[in-house]
Design a protein around this motif. Structure first.
Motif, PDB file in Angstrom:
ATOM      1  N   ASN A   1       0.844  -1.196   0.000  1.00 45.16           N
ATOM      2  CA  ASN A   1       0.000   0.000   0.000  1.00 45.16           C
ATOM      3  C   ASN A   1       0.877   1.243   0.000  1.00 45.16           C
ATOM      4  N   PHE A   2       1.653   1.396  -1.054  1.00 47.26           N
ATOM      5  CA  PHE A   2       2.498   2.574  -1.188  1.00 47.26           C
ATOM      6  C   PHE A   2       1.639   3.750  -1.635  1.00 47.26           C
ATOM      7  N   PRO A   3       2.121   4.986  -1.441  1.00 46.19           N
ATOM      8  CA  PRO A   3       1.358   6.145  -1.921  1.00 46.19           C
ATOM      9  C   PRO A   3       1.110   6.032  -3.424  1.00 46.19           C
ATOM     10  N   ARG A   4      -0.138   6.166  -3.827  1.00 46.26           N
ATOM     11  CA  ARG A   4      -0.485   6.060  -5.253  1.00 46.26           C
ATOM     12  C   ARG A   4      -1.669   6.957  -5.544  1.00 46.26           C
ATOM     13  N   VAL A   5      -1.685   7.465  -6.746  1.00 46.86           N
ATOM     14  CA  VAL A   5      -2.725   8.398  -7.175  1.00 46.86           C
ATOM     15  C   VAL A   5      -3.138   8.033  -8.591  1.00 46.86           C
ATOM     16  N   GLU A   6      -4.436   8.063  -8.820  1.00 48.79           N
ATOM     17  CA  GLU A   6      -4.976   7.882 -10.169  1.00 48.79           C
ATOM     18  C   GLU A   6      -5.900   9.063 -10.453  1.00 48.79           C
ATOM     19  N   ILE A   7      -5.641   9.741 -11.553  1.00 43.25           N
ATOM     20  CA  ILE A   7      -6.469  10.881 -11.947  1.00 43.25           C
ATOM     21  C   ILE A   7      -7.155  10.551 -13.267  1.00 43.25           C
ATOM     22  N   VAL A   8      -8.470  10.725 -13.301  1.00 39.28           N
ATOM     23  CA  VAL A   8      -9.229  10.633 -14.544  1.00 39.28           C
ATOM     24  C   VAL A   8      -9.491  12.073 -14.958  1.00 39.28           C
ATOM     25  N   PHE A   9      -9.132  12.414 -16.181  1.00 42.76           N
ATOM     26  CA  PHE A   9      -9.196  13.796 -16.640  1.00 42.76           C
ATOM     27  C   PHE A   9      -9.606  13.839 -18.096  1.00 42.76           C
ATOM     28  N   ASP A  10      -9.975  15.023 -18.549  1.00 41.49           N
ATOM     29  CA  ASP A  10     -10.168  15.241 -19.977  1.00 41.49           C
ATOM     30  C   ASP A  10      -9.424  16.509 -20.371  1.00 41.49           C
ATOM     31  N   CYS A  11      -9.234  16.676 -21.650  1.00 38.61           N
ATOM     32  CA  CYS A  11      -8.515  17.834 -22.185  1.00 38.61           C
ATOM     33  C   CYS A  11      -9.542  18.782 -22.788  1.00 38.61           C
ATOM     34  N   ILE A  12      -9.550  20.004 -22.292  1.00 41.78           N
ATOM     35  CA  ILE A  12     -10.516  20.997 -22.752  1.00 41.78           C
ATOM     36  C   ILE A  12      -9.790  22.132 -23.463  1.00 41.78           C
ATOM     37  N   SER A  13     -10.532  22.929 -24.188  1.00 41.06           N
ATOM     38  CA  SER A  13      -9.947  24.102 -24.841  1.00 41.06           C
ATOM     39  C   SER A  13      -9.382  25.026 -23.779  1.00 41.06           C
ATOM     40  N   LYS A  14      -8.240  25.615 -24.091  1.00 42.49           N
ATOM     41  CA  LYS A  14      -7.617  26.529 -23.133  1.00 42.49           C
ATOM     42  C   LYS A  14      -8.494  27.755 -22.951  1.00 42.49           C
ATOM     43  N   PRO A  15      -8.669  28.195 -21.692  1.00 43.82           N
ATOM     44  CA  PRO A  15      -9.460  29.402 -21.466  1.00 43.82           C
ATOM     45  C   PRO A  15      -8.738  30.611 -22.043  1.00 43.82           C
ATOM     46  N   SER A  16      -9.511  31.581 -22.505  1.00 45.54           N
ATOM     47  CA  SER A  16      -8.899  32.780 -23.078  1.00 45.54           C
ATOM     48  C   SER A  16      -8.248  33.593 -21.969  1.00 45.54           C
ATOM     49  N   SER A  17      -7.217  34.324 -22.309  1.00 42.13           N
ATOM     50  CA  SER A  17      -6.473  35.087 -21.314  1.00 42.13           C
ATOM     51  C   SER A  17      -7.045  36.476 -21.072  1.00 42.13           C
ATOM     52  N   THR A  18      -8.101  36.841 -21.769  1.00 39.79           N
ATOM     53  CA  THR A  18      -8.705  38.161 -21.559  1.00 39.79           C
ATOM     54  C   THR A  18      -9.698  38.097 -20.418  1.00 39.79           C
ATOM     55  N   THR A  19      -9.751  39.168 -19.660  1.00 36.30           N
ATOM     56  CA  THR A  19     -10.689  39.230 -18.551  1.00 36.30           C
ATOM     57  C   THR A  19     -11.990  39.847 -19.014  1.00 36.30           C
ATOM     58  N   THR A  20     -13.085  39.308 -18.527  1.00 37.44           N
ATOM     59  CA  THR A  20     -14.404  39.824 -18.888  1.00 37.44           C
ATOM     60  C   THR A  20     -15.167  40.248 -17.654  1.00 37.44           C
TER      61      THR A  20
END
Length: 135
Positions: A108-127
């Motif tokens: 039982n060593f330290p272990r991590v599993e992440i389920v993720f998806d890849c999304i469009s990068k958010p725009s850098s302009t502030t609204t």
């Protein structure tokens, strides 16, 4: 002489058992969780919901010993997931995270599993509409 050889073989075997496990990033739909058949089940946290039309992926990282912090294992998994999405020109969005629970003992060593998806990068302009020119 034979005792020295046996001792060396035992030492090599112990060192090999302590190696870290880093599985390849796989599509979540066609792969099984590394925690599914584990004796020591982890604890899962849902971070978000999948974006429709995006494929979910799974990344798994396990520390080499029980003395590795769970945070460093998590950081490694997140960096791998972020790098994977970055190569696609997108940003990583975590969906679920499963972590091993202490005590970190043999099996039982330290272990991590992440389920993720890849999304469009958010725009850098502030609204936000807030005028912060004087700051």
């Amino acid at each position: 002489m034979i005792k020295n050889i046996v001792g060396m073989l035992v030492l090599i075997g112990v060192c090999l058992v302590g190696c870290a496990e880093t599985a390849p990033i796989q599509p979540a739909a066609s792969s099984q969780s590394h925690f599914a058949k584990a004796v020591y089940k982890g604890e899962s946290v849902t971070a978000g919901s999948a974006t429709p039309g995006n494929e979910a992926y799974r990344v798994f990282v396990q520390g080499s010993t029980g003395f590795v912090s769970i945070q460093s294992v998590r950081d490694d998994a997140e960096q791998r997931a972020e790098g994977f999405c970055e190569r696609k020109g997108k940003a990583m969005e975590s969906l679920t995270e499963t972590t091993a629970k202490p005590p970190y003992i043999l099996g039982n060593f330290p272990r991590v599993e992440i389920v993720f998806d890849c999304i469009s990068k958010p725009s850098s302009t502030t609204t936000s509409g807030i005028d912060d020119t004087k700051y």
